[in-house]
Design a protein around this motif. Structure first.
Motif, PDB file in Angstrom:
ATOM      1  N   ILE A 296       0.839  -1.201   0.000  1.00  0.00           N
ATOM      2  CA  ILE A 296       0.000   0.000   0.000  1.00  0.00           C
ATOM      3  C   ILE A 296       0.871   1.246   0.000  1.00  0.00           C
TER       4      ILE A 296
ATOM      5  N   SER B 219       2.295   1.672  -3.457  1.00  0.00           N
ATOM      6  CA  SER B 219       1.254   2.080  -4.405  1.00  0.00           C
ATOM      7  C   SER B 219       0.869   3.548  -4.233  1.00  0.00           C
ATOM      8  N   GLN B 220       1.108   4.095  -3.029  1.00  0.00           N
ATOM      9  CA  GLN B 220       0.787   5.496  -2.779  1.00  0.00           C
ATOM     10  C   GLN B 220       1.937   6.440  -3.136  1.00  0.00           C
TER      11      GLN B 220
ATOM     12  N   THR C 242      -5.594  11.825  -7.918  1.00  0.00           N
ATOM     13  CA  THR C 242      -5.699  10.420  -7.533  1.00  0.00           C
ATOM     14  C   THR C 242      -7.119   9.917  -7.745  1.00  0.00           C
TER      15      THR C 242
ATOM     16  N   ASN D 229      -8.727   6.920 -10.233  1.00  0.00           N
ATOM     17  CA  ASN D 229      -9.679   5.880  -9.840  1.00  0.00           C
ATOM     18  C   ASN D 229     -10.885   5.858 -10.768  1.00  0.00           C
TER      19      ASN D 229
ATOM     20  N   ALA E 208      -3.950   3.336 -10.215  1.00  0.00           N
ATOM     21  CA  ALA E 208      -5.173   2.962  -9.494  1.00  0.00           C
ATOM     22  C   ALA E 208      -5.631   1.549  -9.838  1.00  0.00           C
TER      23      ALA E 208
ATOM     24  N   GLN F 112      -4.198  -0.827  -7.169  1.00  0.00           N
ATOM     25  CA  GLN F 112      -4.163  -0.421  -5.770  1.00  0.00           C
ATOM     26  C   GLN F 112      -4.644  -1.510  -4.800  1.00  0.00           C
TER      27      GLN F 112
ATOM     28  N   GLY G 236       2.036  -3.689 -10.169  1.00  0.00           N
ATOM     29  CA  GLY G 236       1.632  -2.447  -9.535  1.00  0.00           C
ATOM     30  C   GLY G 236       2.813  -1.663  -8.995  1.00  0.00           C
TER      31      GLY G 236
ATOM     32  N   SER H 113       3.868   2.098 -10.201  1.00  0.00           N
ATOM     33  CA  SER H 113       3.892   3.154  -9.189  1.00  0.00           C
ATOM     34  C   SER H 113       5.262   3.799  -9.074  1.00  0.00           C
TER      35      SER H 113
END
Length: 287
Positions: free
Chosen positions: A186, A189-190, A218, A222, A239, A242, A261, A265
Motif C-alpha cells: 500500500i 502504491s501510494q 488520484t 480511480n 489505481a 491499488q 503495480g 507506481s
C-alpha cells in the motif's frame, strides 16, 4: 584562483550535507497540528468500526459471495485486514498527500522558504530532507492504522488465524507477515500520490492547492480505472493495481499483480520526484 574564491565565499566549517538535518525536520513536522490530527483520525478508525459492528451486529454478506468484510469479527488479524481494506482506497491517500504536499508549499506560504535557502541550505538538500520526512511520516501513518486495529481487534475478537473469504485460514504468525506485505505494498502504491503532492508543493505557495490537487488527481485516476472501455490501457494506471495486495491474504501468496503495480507506481513516482527537483532548482523563490 576559482578554488581560492570558493574558499573565501564559504564560511569555515560549512558542510552542505549537514544543513537541515533529518532529525530537525522530523521534529518540526511532528509538532505540527495537522500531523497530530491525522494521527488521531487514523488511530480512531478501528474504534469507529468496532462501535459500528457492536451496534449493527456482525457483518454479513447480502449475497452468497463471502467478502473480506464478512470476516471482520473472526479475529484481530481479520479486523486489521478489514481496516486496511476500507481505508486503502481513499483515507490513506490523505496523509500521503498531506505530508508530502504541505511540506514545501507551507514554507512558501509562511514566507520562510527564502530564509531557509539563505541559511544557506542547498535546494536539493532542502527538498531531500522534506521528501524523506514526508515519506517517513506517510509510512508511519500506514503502520499506525493496522497496529491499532490489530490491538483493538484482538481485544474484542481474540487472537486467532486470519480467515480467508474464499476458504481456509492463515495461522497468526503467517497472517502477521502477510499484513506486513500488505502495508508495504500500500505504501509503494501510494508513491504516485506522494510524487504528485510533492511536485505540486514545489509549484505553488498554497499548501491546500498541492494537497487538494494530489488527492483530486488520484480520484481522477480511480475514475478512469472504472472505465472498462479503456481496456488494457488501464494497466498503465496506478489505481488499477491499488488492491493487488488482496493476493497477499490468500492461501498461496501471489506476487504477479503486486510486482506489476509496484513497477507502475515507482515509475510514475520517480518521474514526478525528478520533475520536482528539476523545477525547484530553477525556480525563482521570492516567498
Amino acid at each position: 584562483m576559482s578554488a581560492l574564491v570558493e574558499r573565501t565565499e564559504t564560511a569555515s566549517g560549512y558542510r552542505a550535507g549537514r544543513t537541515l538535518p533529518l532529525r530537525v525536520e522530523l521534529v518540526r513536522q511532528l509538532k505540527r497540528r495537522r500531523t497530530l490530527v491525522m494521527g488521531g483520525i487514523l488511530a480512531a478508525l478501528p474504534f469507529v468500526l468496532l462501535i459500528a459492528f457492536a451496534i449493527g451486529g456482525e457483518p454479513g454478506g447480502r449475497s452468497d459471495t463471502v467478502t473480506l468484510m464478512d470476516t471482520a469479527t473472526a479475529s484481530g488479524a481479520n479486523f486489521a485486514a478489514v481496516n486496511l481494506f476500507v481505508s486503502a482506497g481513499f483515507l490513506l491517500v490523505i496523509p500521503v498527500a498531506l505530508f508530502c504536499g504541505d511540506t514545501v508549499a507551507s514554507e512558501a506560504g509562511w514566507s520562510s522558504l527564502r530564509y531557509l535557502l539563505a541559511a544557506p541550505i542547498p535546494r536539493a538538500r532542502l527538498l531531500w530532507s522534506k521528501l524523506v520526512v514526508g515519506l517517513g511520516l506517510s509510512l508511519a501513518a500506514m503502520i499506525l492504522l493496522p497496529v491499532v486495529a490489530l490491538a483493538v481487534g484482538t481485544a474484542a475478537y481474540g487472537w486467532g488465524p486470519l480467515e480467508i473469504p474464499t476458504g481456509g485460514a492463515l495461522d497468526p504468525g503467517t497472517a502477521a507477515q502477510r499484513l506486513l506485505v500488505v502495508v508495504a505494498y500500500i505504501f509503494v502504491s501510494q508513491l504516485v500520490t506522494a510524487g504528485l503532492a510533492f511536485w505540486l508543493s514545489t509549484k505553488t505557495d498554497a499548501p491546500l492547492g498541492a494537497v487538494g490537487g494530489a488527492v483530486g488527481l488520484t480520484i481522477v485516476g480511480n475514475v478512469l480505472d472504472a472505465v472498462t472501455a479503456l481496456g488494457h490501457w488501464r494497466d498503465f494506471l496506478p489505481a488499477h493495481w491499488q488492491f493487488a495486495w488482496a493476493d497477499a491474504v490468500q492461501p498461496h501468496l501471489e506476487w504477479s499483480g503486486m510486482i506489476q503495480g509496484t513497477a507502475v507506481s515507482i515509475t510514475y513516482a520517480l518521474v514526478l520526484f525528478a520533475l520536482a527537483f528539476r523545477g525547484f532548482a530553477r525556480k525563482d523563490v521570492v516567498s
